[in-house]
Design an enzyme around this catalytic site. Structure first.
Site, PDB file in Angstrom:
ATOM      1  CB  THR A  71       1.499  -5.419   7.304  1.00 49.73           C
ATOM      2  OG1 THR A  71       0.905  -6.013   6.146  1.00 49.73           O
ATOM      3  CG2 THR A  71       2.745  -4.661   6.911  1.00 49.73           C
ATOM      4  CG  MET A  95      -1.823   1.172   1.332  1.00 51.35           C
ATOM      5  SD  MET A  95      -3.123   0.961   2.556  1.00 51.35           S
ATOM      6  CE  MET A  95      -2.209   0.882   4.084  1.00 51.35           C
ATOM      7  CG  LEU A  96       4.684   3.536   2.294  1.00 49.14           C
ATOM      8  CD1 LEU A  96       4.094   4.942   2.270  1.00 49.14           C
ATOM      9  CD2 LEU A  96       5.530   3.336   3.551  1.00 49.14           C
ATOM     10  CB  ALA A 108       6.574  -5.009   6.989  1.00 49.66           C
ATOM     11  CE1 TYR A 167       3.558  -5.117  11.521  1.00 42.05           C
ATOM     12  CE2 TYR A 167       2.660  -3.587  13.142  1.00 42.05           C
ATOM     13  CZ  TYR A 167       3.198  -3.828  11.895  1.00 42.05           C
ATOM     14  OH  TYR A 167       3.398  -2.782  11.031  1.00 42.05           O
ATOM     15  CG  ASP A 194       0.883   3.113  15.909  1.00 38.03           C
ATOM     16  OD1 ASP A 194       1.135   2.291  15.003  1.00 38.03           O
ATOM     17  OD2 ASP A 194      -0.280   3.330  16.305  1.00 38.03           O
ATOM     18  CD1 TRP A 222      -3.366   3.623  13.993  1.00 41.29           C
ATOM     19  CD2 TRP A 222      -5.281   4.782  13.984  1.00 41.29           C
ATOM     20  NE1 TRP A 222      -3.951   3.477  15.231  1.00 41.29           N
ATOM     21  CE2 TRP A 222      -5.124   4.175  15.257  1.00 41.29           C
ATOM     22  CE3 TRP A 222      -6.415   5.567  13.750  1.00 41.29           C
ATOM     23  CZ2 TRP A 222      -6.063   4.328  16.275  1.00 41.29           C
ATOM     24  CZ3 TRP A 222      -7.341   5.726  14.777  1.00 41.29           C
ATOM     25  CH2 TRP A 222      -7.168   5.105  16.014  1.00 41.29           C
TER      26      TRP A 222
HETATM   27  N1  LIG Z   1      -0.577  -0.414   7.370  1.00 40.16           N
HETATM   28  C1  LIG Z   1      -0.428   0.289   8.492  1.00 40.16           C
HETATM   29  O1  LIG Z   1      -1.403   0.763   9.093  1.00 40.16           O
HETATM   30  C2  LIG Z   1       0.950   0.538   9.038  1.00 40.16           C
HETATM   31  C3  LIG Z   1       1.085   1.276  10.233  1.00 40.16           C
HETATM   32  C4  LIG Z   1       2.357   1.517  10.739  1.00 40.16           C
HETATM   33  C5  LIG Z   1       3.475   1.058  10.056  1.00 40.16           C
HETATM   34  N2  LIG Z   1       3.320   0.337   8.901  1.00 40.16           N
HETATM   35  C6  LIG Z   1       4.543  -0.124   8.222  1.00 40.16           C
HETATM   36  O2  LIG Z   1       4.563   0.524   6.959  1.00 40.16           O
HETATM   37  C7  LIG Z   1       5.199  -0.318   5.988  1.00 40.16           C
HETATM   38  C8  LIG Z   1       4.315  -0.427   4.760  1.00 40.16           C
HETATM   39  O3  LIG Z   1       3.057  -0.953   5.170  1.00 40.16           O
HETATM   40  P1  LIG Z   1       1.921  -1.336   4.108  1.00 40.16           P
HETATM   41  O4  LIG Z   1       0.624  -1.156   4.799  1.00 40.16           O
HETATM   42  O5  LIG Z   1       2.197  -0.672   2.801  1.00 40.16           O
HETATM   43  O6  LIG Z   1       2.185  -2.907   3.995  1.00 40.16           O
HETATM   44  P2  LIG Z   1       1.698  -3.925   2.876  1.00 40.16           P
HETATM   45  O7  LIG Z   1       0.654  -3.321   2.002  1.00 40.16           O
HETATM   46  O8  LIG Z   1       1.395  -5.197   3.589  1.00 40.16           O
HETATM   47  O9  LIG Z   1       3.009  -4.083   1.991  1.00 40.16           O
HETATM   48  C9  LIG Z   1       4.122  -4.813   2.424  1.00 40.16           C
HETATM   49  C10 LIG Z   1       4.792  -5.396   1.207  1.00 40.16           C
HETATM   50  O10 LIG Z   1       5.900  -6.191   1.641  1.00 40.16           O
HETATM   51  C11 LIG Z   1       5.888  -7.392   0.906  1.00 40.16           C
HETATM   52  N3  LIG Z   1       6.598  -8.473   1.594  1.00 40.16           N
HETATM   53  C12 LIG Z   1       6.141  -9.275   2.585  1.00 40.16           C
HETATM   54  N4  LIG Z   1       7.067 -10.194   2.900  1.00 40.16           N
HETATM   55  C13 LIG Z   1       8.148  -9.957   2.091  1.00 40.16           C
HETATM   56  C14 LIG Z   1       9.410 -10.592   1.920  1.00 40.16           C
HETATM   57  N5  LIG Z   1       9.756 -11.657   2.653  1.00 40.16           N
HETATM   58  N6  LIG Z   1      10.255 -10.098   0.992  1.00 40.16           N
HETATM   59  C15 LIG Z   1       9.914  -9.027   0.241  1.00 40.16           C
HETATM   60  N7  LIG Z   1       8.723  -8.402   0.335  1.00 40.16           N
HETATM   61  C16 LIG Z   1       7.846  -8.871   1.255  1.00 40.16           C
HETATM   62  C17 LIG Z   1       4.419  -7.698   0.760  1.00 40.16           C
HETATM   63  O11 LIG Z   1       4.216  -8.665  -0.255  1.00 40.16           O
HETATM   64  P3  LIG Z   1       2.927  -9.670  -0.115  1.00 40.16           P
HETATM   65  O12 LIG Z   1       1.726  -8.799  -0.190  1.00 40.16           O
HETATM   66  O13 LIG Z   1       3.128 -10.582  -1.280  1.00 40.16           O
HETATM   67  O14 LIG Z   1       3.074 -10.338   1.232  1.00 40.16           O
HETATM   68  C18 LIG Z   1       3.860  -6.320   0.405  1.00 40.16           C
HETATM   69  O15 LIG Z   1       3.936  -6.054  -0.977  1.00 40.16           O
HETATM   70  C19 LIG Z   1       5.465  -1.652   6.698  1.00 40.16           C
HETATM   71  O16 LIG Z   1       6.803  -1.669   7.116  1.00 40.16           O
HETATM   72  C20 LIG Z   1       4.558  -1.611   7.917  1.00 40.16           C
HETATM   73  O17 LIG Z   1       5.087  -2.368   8.988  1.00 40.16           O
HETATM   74  C21 LIG Z   1       2.100   0.071   8.388  1.00 40.16           C
END
Ligand SMILES: NC(=O)c1ccc[n+]([C@@H]2O[C@H](COP(=O)([O-])OP(=O)(O)OC[C@H]3O[C@@H](n4cnc5c(N)ncnc54)[C@H](OP(=O)(O)O)[C@@H]3O)[C@@H](O)[C@H]2O)c1
Length: 292
Positions: A70, A11-12, A68, A133, A110, A158
């Site tokens: 997530t 998503m990011l 990550a 997590y 957070d 969030w």
């Molecule tokens: N979403 C939130 O509310 C939130 C809040 C605070 C912090 N964050 C942090 O922000 C960052 C981005 O979050 P997001 O919501 O964009 O996450 P996301 O949509 O789940 O995207 C994460 C990406 O990482 C990929 N991934 C997972 N395992 C992997 C691996 N072993 N090797 C390479 N790529 C891998 C996923 O692929 P697959 O889809 O194929 O698994 C996905 O494309 C993350 O670090 C998360 O911890 C998120």
């Protein structure tokens, strides 16, 4: 700058890549199972040798590490996978950066805080994660700090965005289908639009001011407040009623109050992110043009 982005299909990541391209950067996007798009590097960050090879080949100035595991509730049932991706994977990316001399930005959360402080967390507060997590992401932060001197840790919260499973779209769909919604009203946080965070990341990586940053939408609300605003901006009038965390009974504990003060952005004179309600309005404006 040459920028290698992990998790570029998340998503990011999908908002970050165009923001960096618009800033004139050369971007090398990577993900676990990348699309057929040209220039996309297939990479599983849990494989150290593959990670070192991919990053050495790309010769980036900076790696922005968005990849990550997530699934917050899933992590409680499968801690090994959460730690393999969020701790070991981040460690691997940091080691690869060390070998090539790249700096690294880790996107963190957070959820490294327990939510019991009762006032906003800044970068000088000591983490105390309660969920698997949160602990696995904090382990990733620690590995990065042990391996590299030239790192940025950007904690956000969030997230919602146009690409991927997200709270705004889930609420809109539910509000269109159900007579009323119940949403948690005893957890406070900072809704953050991925596009705002992408802009902040783009600014931070150019500073050379390495360290920890909190980067979230300004202001605070509960999930119920957030949902009510989404329903209103979506032009619906479905009632959104309060629900307690206890009633929802999710597997992973969530911080009760994880509002983040963006003190490092303030102190260093970097532009703060907009207020969350303002950004949500912008999100809906964009949504009208792109998705509806
Ligand atoms: N979403 C939130 O509310 C939130 C809040 C605070 C912090 N964050 C942090 O922000 C960052 C981005 O979050 P997001 O919501 O964009 O996450 P996301 O949509 O789940 O995207 C994460 C990406 O990482 C990929 N991934 C997972 N395992 C992997 C691996 N072993 N090797 C390479 N790529 C891998 C996923 O692929 P697959 O889809 O194929 O698994 C996905 O494309 C993350 O670090 C998360 O911890 C998120």
């Amino acid at each position: 700058m040459r920028i290698f982005v992990t998790g570029a299909q998340g998503m990011l990541g999908q908002d970050l890549v165009p923001v960096l391209l618009a800033a004139g950067d050369e971007v090398i996007p990577s993900d676990m199972l990348p699309s057929e798009a040209r220039g996309f590097v297939p990479l599983d960050i849990t494989d150290l040798e593959a990670t070192k090879r991919a990053i050495a080949l790309a010769r980036p100035d900076v790696v922005v590490h968005c990849a990550a595991y997530t699934n917050v509730d899933g992590a409680e049932a499968d801690p090994d996978t959460a730690y393999r991706v969020n701790a070991l994977g981040t460690w691997n990316v940091a080691l690869a950066c060390q070998e090539t001399g790249a700096s690294m930005l880790l996107v963190s959360t957070d959820y490294v805080f327990d939510g019991e402080k009762g006032s906003a967390y800044d970068e000088y507060d000591v983490p105390n994660p309660r969920s698997v997590y949160g602990r696995s992401k904090y382990a990733g932060e620690q590995h990065l700090q042990q391996v590299l001197g030239q790192f940025y840790i950007v904690r956000t919260a969030w997230l919602y965005g146009h690409h991927g499973k997200n709270f705004a779209e889930t609420i809109l769909k539910a509000a269109a289908e159900r007579p009323e919604l119940k949403v948690v009203n005893d957890q406070w946080g900072c809704p953050t639009w991925t596009r705002d965070l992408a802009e902040a990341i783009s600014r931070i990586i150019r500073t050379g001011r390495y360290g920890i940053y909190h980067a979230t939408g300004q202001g605070e609300c509960t999930w119920m407040d957030f949902a009510r605003k989404i329903v209103e901006l979506g032009g619906l009038n479905t009632p959104v009623l309060p629900q307690s965390t206890e009633e929802l009974n999710r597997p992973a504990p969530r911080p009760r109050y994880s509002v983040m003060r963006n003190r490092a952005l303030e102190l260093s004179g970097l532009m703060a992110l907009p207020n969350w309600e303002e950004s949500l309005r912008d999100y809906f404006q964009c949504r009208r043009f792109t998705l509806v």
